[in-house]
Design a protein around this motif. Structure first.
Motif, PDB file in Angstrom:
ATOM      1  N   GLU A  47      -7.721   2.947 -10.641  1.00  0.00           N
ATOM      2  CA  GLU A  47      -9.076   3.378 -10.491  1.00  0.00           C
ATOM      3  C   GLU A  47      -8.692   4.713  -9.896  1.00  0.00           C
ATOM      4  O   GLU A  47      -9.563   5.715 -10.335  1.00  0.00           O
ATOM      5  N   VAL A  48      -7.607   4.952  -9.014  1.00  0.00           N
ATOM      6  CA  VAL A  48      -7.679   6.072  -8.365  1.00  0.00           C
ATOM      7  C   VAL A  48      -7.224   7.248  -9.257  1.00  0.00           C
ATOM      8  O   VAL A  48      -7.733   8.313  -9.535  1.00  0.00           O
ATOM      9  N   PHE A  49      -6.273   7.071 -10.318  1.00  0.00           N
ATOM     10  CA  PHE A  49      -5.660   7.848 -11.280  1.00  0.00           C
ATOM     11  C   PHE A  49      -6.530   8.159 -12.551  1.00  0.00           C
ATOM     12  O   PHE A  49      -6.228   9.055 -13.127  1.00  0.00           O
ATOM     13  N   SER A  50      -7.361   7.122 -12.775  1.00  0.00           N
ATOM     14  CA  SER A  50      -8.377   7.303 -14.198  1.00  0.00           C
ATOM     15  C   SER A  50      -9.910   7.943 -13.522  1.00  0.00           C
ATOM     16  O   SER A  50     -10.351   8.606 -14.287  1.00  0.00           O
ATOM     17  N   LYS A  51      -9.976   7.773 -12.148  1.00  0.00           N
ATOM     18  CA  LYS A  51     -11.048   8.356 -12.036  1.00  0.00           C
ATOM     19  C   LYS A  51     -11.050   9.240 -10.437  1.00  0.00           C
ATOM     20  O   LYS A  51     -11.517   8.770  -9.370  1.00  0.00           O
ATOM     21  N   PRO A  52     -10.287  10.239 -10.608  1.00  0.00           N
ATOM     22  CA  PRO A  52     -10.015  11.155  -9.447  1.00  0.00           C
ATOM     23  C   PRO A  52     -11.255  11.756  -8.735  1.00  0.00           C
ATOM     24  O   PRO A  52     -12.030  12.203  -9.401  1.00  0.00           O
ATOM     25  N   VAL A  53     -11.217  11.974  -7.415  1.00  0.00           N
ATOM     26  CA  VAL A  53     -12.438  12.328  -6.936  1.00  0.00           C
ATOM     27  C   VAL A  53     -12.550  14.074  -6.857  1.00  0.00           C
ATOM     28  O   VAL A  53     -13.533  14.360  -6.655  1.00  0.00           O
ATOM     29  N   PHE A  86       0.907  -1.218   0.150  1.00  0.00           N
ATOM     30  CA  PHE A  86      -0.146   0.022   0.057  1.00  0.00           C
ATOM     31  C   PHE A  86       0.821   1.300  -0.130  1.00  0.00           C
ATOM     32  O   PHE A  86       1.831   1.234   0.895  1.00  0.00           O
ATOM     33  N   ILE A  87       0.587   2.261  -0.916  1.00  0.00           N
ATOM     34  CA  ILE A  87       1.376   3.452  -1.046  1.00  0.00           C
ATOM     35  C   ILE A  87       0.501   4.507  -0.716  1.00  0.00           C
ATOM     36  O   ILE A  87      -0.804   4.608  -1.426  1.00  0.00           O
ATOM     37  N   LEU A  88       0.896   5.568   0.296  1.00  0.00           N
ATOM     38  CA  LEU A  88       0.036   6.703   0.587  1.00  0.00           C
ATOM     39  C   LEU A  88       0.925   7.910  -0.093  1.00  0.00           C
ATOM     40  O   LEU A  88       2.123   8.052   0.270  1.00  0.00           O
ATOM     41  N   LEU A  89       0.072   8.410  -0.733  1.00  0.00           N
ATOM     42  CA  LEU A  89       0.446   9.557  -1.680  1.00  0.00           C
ATOM     43  C   LEU A  89       0.228  10.814  -1.014  1.00  0.00           C
ATOM     44  O   LEU A  89      -0.935  10.970  -0.716  1.00  0.00           O
ATOM     45  N   GLY A  90       1.201  11.762  -0.921  1.00  0.00           N
ATOM     46  CA  GLY A  90       0.953  13.056  -0.449  1.00  0.00           C
ATOM     47  C   GLY A  90       2.002  14.188  -0.633  1.00  0.00           C
ATOM     48  O   GLY A  90       3.120  13.694  -0.389  1.00  0.00           O
ATOM     49  N   ILE A 126     -12.021  17.185 -17.050  1.00  0.00           N
ATOM     50  CA  ILE A 126     -10.556  16.922 -17.119  1.00  0.00           C
ATOM     51  C   ILE A 126     -10.443  16.024 -18.138  1.00  0.00           C
ATOM     52  O   ILE A 126     -11.186  15.211 -18.801  1.00  0.00           O
ATOM     53  N   ILE A 127      -9.212  16.296 -18.983  1.00  0.00           N
ATOM     54  CA  ILE A 127      -8.645  15.387 -20.196  1.00  0.00           C
ATOM     55  C   ILE A 127      -7.139  15.297 -19.966  1.00  0.00           C
ATOM     56  O   ILE A 127      -6.625  16.457 -19.871  1.00  0.00           O
ATOM     57  N   GLU A 128      -6.590  14.158 -20.029  1.00  0.00           N
ATOM     58  CA  GLU A 128      -5.112  13.976 -20.011  1.00  0.00           C
ATOM     59  C   GLU A 128      -4.254  14.530 -21.212  1.00  0.00           C
ATOM     60  O   GLU A 128      -5.259  14.584 -22.328  1.00  0.00           O
ATOM     61  N   SER A 129      -3.301  15.151 -21.120  1.00  0.00           N
ATOM     62  CA  SER A 129      -2.506  15.917 -22.236  1.00  0.00           C
ATOM     63  C   SER A 129      -2.250  15.031 -23.278  1.00  0.00           C
ATOM     64  O   SER A 129      -2.186  15.410 -24.263  1.00  0.00           O
ATOM     65  N   ASP A 130      -2.039  13.697 -23.031  1.00  0.00           N
ATOM     66  CA  ASP A 130      -1.720  12.647 -24.111  1.00  0.00           C
ATOM     67  C   ASP A 130      -2.853  12.161 -25.074  1.00  0.00           C
ATOM     68  O   ASP A 130      -2.694  11.350 -25.716  1.00  0.00           O
ATOM     69  N   ALA A 131      -4.003  12.475 -24.438  1.00  0.00           N
ATOM     70  CA  ALA A 131      -5.452  12.050 -25.148  1.00  0.00           C
ATOM     71  C   ALA A 131      -5.777  13.128 -26.255  1.00  0.00           C
ATOM     72  O   ALA A 131      -6.811  12.971 -26.779  1.00  0.00           O
ATOM     73  N   ARG A 148      -4.682  16.287 -10.090  1.00  0.00           N
ATOM     74  CA  ARG A 148      -3.065  16.763 -10.417  1.00  0.00           C
ATOM     75  C   ARG A 148      -2.006  15.973 -10.098  1.00  0.00           C
ATOM     76  O   ARG A 148      -0.944  15.889 -10.453  1.00  0.00           O
ATOM     77  N   PHE A 149      -2.201  15.112  -8.743  1.00  0.00           N
ATOM     78  CA  PHE A 149      -1.168  14.180  -8.416  1.00  0.00           C
ATOM     79  C   PHE A 149      -0.990  13.088  -9.335  1.00  0.00           C
ATOM     80  O   PHE A 149       0.061  12.583  -9.650  1.00  0.00           O
ATOM     81  N   ALA A 150      -2.001  12.826 -10.234  1.00  0.00           N
ATOM     82  CA  ALA A 150      -2.057  11.640 -11.456  1.00  0.00           C
ATOM     83  C   ALA A 150      -1.427  12.391 -12.702  1.00  0.00           C
ATOM     84  O   ALA A 150      -1.225  11.919 -13.707  1.00  0.00           O
TER      85      ALA A 150
END
Length: 346
Positions: free
Chosen positions: A216-222, A29-33, A270-275, A228-230
């Motif tokens: 899931e977290v990085f494709s569907k940020p809440v 488990f990784i906790l990002l911040g 949102i839309i990713e830059s490479d999309a 921004r973290f993604a």
């Protein structure tokens, strides 16, 4: 395995607030911040270096909230390694076993076995101040593992490691986890989460705001912070309404066709830059095609960053091949185009 129930802790100008977290046995488990989000403070509470103001900590079903450090079955690897420079590698690894007054032969066998597991058996007679950052990290991990903890707590394990050595440390951490060790790793580095985590959590201002598998977290940020973290750079406040049998998002004078779904009246699109694709001609068959002007061009690691003013300012990643094909220049007129399914609303 590890369960945190409503952990809160106040500091001078910061607080951990109502932290709830469950980590399964054998999970990475990784906790990002960001710096100051509360990552390290939370590890210290789990390890017993600090006590929470309220809430409970359970490890393997046993409450350890007020348990002494030496009785917790947790092992912590500190950001600065916290190894003893005046001792040899052997003496560092053996230290925790010696203060428990274990028999000498048992200590020798345990140290040798652990040194072999992390590939530093050839360094046992060396002083730690003669070692590289990657080697010192292995000593710190071995010293933690030799006490047979139920979970390892890793505080920014890559922070003090040269970039060239990080792959080596990642392989070590994967190996330890593959042996069944449960791991809680805190970091500010999104890339570490992608490479190592079974599940991730994002902590911000003392609260865990999202958990899940990395995709899931990085494709569907809440929210915008998680996005921004993604690495998402394109955010637009929009109003959403039905039009001609589908939903459209309106931002200023621009309209975007959205994928099928249920939407609020207002949201953050949102839309990713490479999309985002670029063309010198209008792409009438695309769901979304917008005319814009190139405002800035920057060379990135393996592509180009292109900032385009289309009414909304877009950040677009363009491959070296496409950059050359389009012969992009500042103030050039281009068309951005992308399918509806590349857009997300949060």
């Amino acid at each position: 395995m590890l369960e945190l129930k409503n952990i809160s802790k106040s500091y001078d100008n910061f607080a951990l607030k109502d932290i709830k977290l469950e980590i399964s046995k054998g999970e990475y488990f990784i906790l990002l911040g960001r710096s100051g989000a509360g990552k390290s403070q939370l590890l210290e509470i789990i390890a017993g270096l600090r006590s929470p103001d309220s809430g409970s900590i359970f490890l393997n079903g046993k409450e350890i909230t007020r348990e002494k450090i030496q009785n917790r079955k947790t092992g912590m690897v500190f950001q600065d390694f916290a190894i003893f420079p005046h001792l040899t590698v052997y003496e560092n690894i053996a230290y925790a076993l010696k203060i428990r007054h274990l028999p000498r032969k048992q200590i020798q066998a345990a140290v040798r076995r652990m040194a072999e597991n992390v590939n530093i058996a050839h360094l046992l007679d060396r002083r730690t101040d003669d070692l590289s950052g990657g080697e010192r990290q292995r000593v710190a991990v071995a010293r933690t593992l030799v006490t047979s903890p139920d979970i390892i707590l890793l505080d920014e394990p890559m922070a003090s490691i040269d970039t060239t050595l990080r792959d080596e440390v990642r392989r070590l951490l994967r190996k330890i986890n593959s042996m069944g060790m449960t791991m809680l790793h805190v970091t500010h580095d999104y890339g570490e989460a992608i490479r190592l985590a079974d599940r991730v959590g994002v902590i911000h201002n003392g609260r865990i705001i999202q958990t899940g598998i990395p995709d899931e977290v990085f494709s569907k940020p809440v929210n915008k912070f998680v996005a921004r973290f993604a690495g998402v750079r394109n955010f637009f406040s929009v109003k959403i309404s039905p039009e001609e049998g589908r939903h459209v998002a309106v931002s200023g004078k621009l309209k975007y066709k959205l994928p099928e779904g249920d939407y609020p009246e207002n949201g953050l699109m949102i839309i990713e830059s490479d999309a985002i694709n670029l063309s010198l001609k209008e792409q009438k068959d695309s769901d979304n095609c917008i005319k814009g002007i190139v405002r800035e061009l920057n060379r990135a690691e393996s592509a180009y960053e292109v900032f385009i003013d289309a009414g909304d300012l877009f950040h677009v990643l363009v491959s070296n091949k496409d950059f050359e094909r389009l012969s992009l220049n500042q103030e050039q007129t281009v068309f951005l185009f992308f399918s509806a399914d590349k857009l997300k609303v949060i």
